[in-house]
Write a protein that holds these residues in place. Sequence first.
Motif, short mmCIF file in Angstrom:
data_model
loop_
_atom_site.label_atom_id
_atom_site.label_comp_id
_atom_site.label_asym_id
_atom_site.label_seq_id
_atom_site.Cartn_x
_atom_site.Cartn_y
_atom_site.Cartn_z
N THR A 147 0.86 -1.20 0.00
CA THR A 147 0.00 0.00 0.00
C THR A 147 0.89 1.23 0.00
OG1 THR A 147 -1.75 -1.19 1.12
CG2 THR A 147 -1.82 1.20 1.27
N LYS A 148 0.53 2.16 -0.90
CA LYS A 148 1.46 3.25 -1.21
C LYS A 148 0.75 4.58 -1.11
CE LYS A 148 5.45 4.22 -3.22
NZ LYS A 148 6.68 4.07 -2.62
N ILE A 149 1.40 5.55 -0.48
CA ILE A 149 0.89 6.92 -0.51
C ILE A 149 1.92 7.79 -1.23
CG2 ILE A 149 1.67 7.36 1.89
CD1 ILE A 149 -0.99 9.19 1.93
N SER A 150 1.49 8.38 -2.37
CA SER A 150 2.44 9.10 -3.23
C SER A 150 1.93 10.50 -3.51
CB SER A 150 2.57 8.40 -4.58
OG SER A 150 3.09 7.14 -4.41
N GLY A 160 -3.94 0.79 -2.82
CA GLY A 160 -3.58 -0.51 -2.24
C GLY A 160 -4.76 -1.10 -1.51
N SER A 161 -4.47 -2.14 -0.72
CA SER A 161 -5.58 -2.76 0.04
C SER A 161 -5.06 -3.43 1.29
CB SER A 161 -6.32 -3.76 -0.84
OG SER A 161 -5.47 -4.83 -1.15
N LYS A 162 -5.95 -3.53 2.25
CA LYS A 162 -5.68 -4.20 3.53
C LYS A 162 -6.72 -5.30 3.70
CE LYS A 162 -2.37 -1.31 4.64
NZ LYS A 162 -0.98 -1.72 4.95
N MET A 163 -6.34 -6.33 4.43
CA MET A 163 -7.19 -7.53 4.50
C MET A 163 -7.32 -7.99 5.95
SD MET A 163 -8.02 -10.08 2.06
CE MET A 163 -8.65 -11.73 2.19
N TRP A 164 -8.43 -8.61 6.27
CA TRP A 164 -8.69 -9.16 7.62
C TRP A 164 -8.71 -8.05 8.66
CZ3 TRP A 164 -10.60 -13.72 7.40
CH2 TRP A 164 -10.15 -14.64 6.45
N ILE A 165 -9.45 -7.00 8.40
CA ILE A 165 -9.43 -5.85 9.29
C ILE A 165 -10.66 -5.83 10.19
CG2 ILE A 165 -9.23 -3.33 9.42
CD1 ILE A 165 -6.78 -4.87 8.13
N ASP A 181 6.78 8.02 -0.65
CA ASP A 181 7.69 8.04 -1.81
C ASP A 181 9.13 7.72 -1.43
OD1 ASP A 181 5.76 8.46 -3.76
OD2 ASP A 181 5.76 10.63 -3.44
N GLU A 182 9.47 7.88 -0.14
CA GLU A 182 10.83 7.50 0.32
C GLU A 182 10.85 6.05 0.79
OE1 GLU A 182 9.90 10.77 2.37
OE2 GLU A 182 10.12 11.41 0.27
N ASN A 183 9.77 5.31 0.52
CA ASN A 183 9.66 3.91 0.93
C ASN A 183 9.65 3.73 2.44
OD1 ASN A 183 9.07 1.64 -0.46
ND2 ASN A 183 11.13 0.76 -0.25
N ASN A 220 -6.96 5.36 -5.52
CA ASN A 220 -6.67 6.79 -5.73
C ASN A 220 -7.41 7.67 -4.72
OD1 ASN A 220 -4.82 6.76 -7.94
ND2 ASN A 220 -6.53 6.07 -9.24
N VAL A 221 -7.30 7.31 -3.44
CA VAL A 221 -7.95 8.12 -2.40
C VAL A 221 -7.06 9.33 -2.09
CG1 VAL A 221 -8.95 8.12 -0.08
CG2 VAL A 221 -8.92 6.00 -1.41
N VAL A 222 -7.62 10.53 -2.21
CA VAL A 222 -6.85 11.74 -1.91
C VAL A 222 -6.90 11.96 -0.39
CG1 VAL A 222 -6.68 14.24 -2.25
CG2 VAL A 222 -7.30 12.75 -4.17
#
Length: 387
Positions: A147-150, A160-165, A181-183, A220-222
């Motif tokens: 899951t990425k925030i850019s 991205g996605s999360k599972m079993w929440i 963006d810096e990982n 693409n959630v802002v």
Amino acid sequence: MKIIDYYNIDELLTEEHILIRNSVSKWVDKNVIPVIDNYAQNHEYPKHLLKEMGELGALGCFIPNEYGGAGMDYISYGLIMQELERGDSSIRSTGSVQSSLVMYPIFEFGSEAQKMKYLPKLASGDFIGCFGLTEPNHGSDPGSMETKISKKNGKLVLNGSKMWITNSPIADIAVVWAKNDENKVIGLIVEKGMKGFTAPEIKNKWSLRASLTGELVFDNVVIPEENILPNIKGLKGPMMCLNSARYGIAWGAIGAAIDCYTTALNYSLERNQFNKPIASFQLTQKKLAEMITEITKAQLLVWRLGNLKNNGNASPAQISMAKRNNVKIALDIARESRQILGAMGISGDFSIMRHMANLESVITYEGTHDIHTLITGFDVTGIAAFK
Ligand code: TGC
Ligand code: FAD
């Protein structure tokens, strides 16, 4: 109330601890136990209990009063988790997630504005929160999350996605962990209704049936800048939340064990076979003796851990040891108790099978039994065997 205190551990608690435990215990007896089997059988979540949990102080009890919490210590938190899980792991799950995985990171890593905006509503049960770390391809290894925030055109965009929440389908907010963006792993608050965000339910579970579990899907959630948790970077952020939640689970599992043990003990004294109570047979007594011994050892472990935690000295590895041990003994006790009840053990008229099925999740979430074994192994040898 079902209090098991074979070693007079109550003498080690304060009057306030006992008062808190007993009031939650009575609430569980009155409001959880009579209805929970029905909710579990129907795979439904008793959402109406949330506000009552807030009134009891069971949501974020260790958060200071100024943010709506009850300002309690960690022994009180543990006792509350124990009593909630005596009712059902799903109720304790809500208590754990809301307190340790949602309120704790906002309190510990959030801005003043974030604390004021979210914590009082989470403490009262007006808001329900969830915690997104696990992904479809990354469970025990959250450091490999995708899951990425850019930054895109000056905006922060989450994919991205999360599972079993736990509680995701009904959550008002989600504390989500993603790579920037810096990982680097960062934490952020996603609100229900944000464009591109959905939280579908995962159905058809045989465990934690009175709890809702779901996904978190980000297309693409802002994310507004003010929803980023400003005071944390790196995997240690979510791991610090897990330290708090795992600690609560170590206490909670004792509640499930107590409920199974007392049910089996009472049943064995009433059920006659071969013209005698089954409690009179040595093999039954062996089971009961081992159960009460393991419950007592588990109680001493968390009492000591709670004191270390109150002084800020509980290490993550010490917490892992208690989570691993206490959930395992609770699961073993549930299995042995079910045997003592014979066929009755599989009936929803008794709580044992429900606890047993729940504990199969509890031994997996918040770090599997084997991952905690490796954490202890790492701690004592200095050699990490995860990779
Ligand atoms: P590793 O390289 O060891 O560590 C990365 C960074 O994190 C730090 N760290 C911790 N910090 C505080 N507390 C802890 N317990 C910590 N564990 C690690 C570490 O010092 C390091 O920091 P830095 O500053 O040097 O970067 O990480 P790794 O990738 O090798 O993984 C280690 C491992 C496997 C032990 C860990 O990731 C793990 O515990 N995996 C299990 C995952 C897990 O527990 N997931 C739970 C998801 S939430 C959930 O299940 C909720 S259920 C709730 C309910 O319904 O009740
Ligand atoms: P995997 O990581 O795929 O592991 C599968 C098996 O491989 C396990 O036996 C494991 O011990 C073993 N294994 C993995 N790596 C190693 C290794 N290095 N060495 C030896 N054995 C290894 N997550 C959240 O983020 N938020 C939540 O609210 C949440 N709620 C949950 C609620 C429920 C009901 C359940 C069941 C899970 C929940 N989880 C949640 C997810 C949970 O934390 C993960 O299921 C757990 O961390 C294990 O990940 P996994 O299921 O992907 O198993």
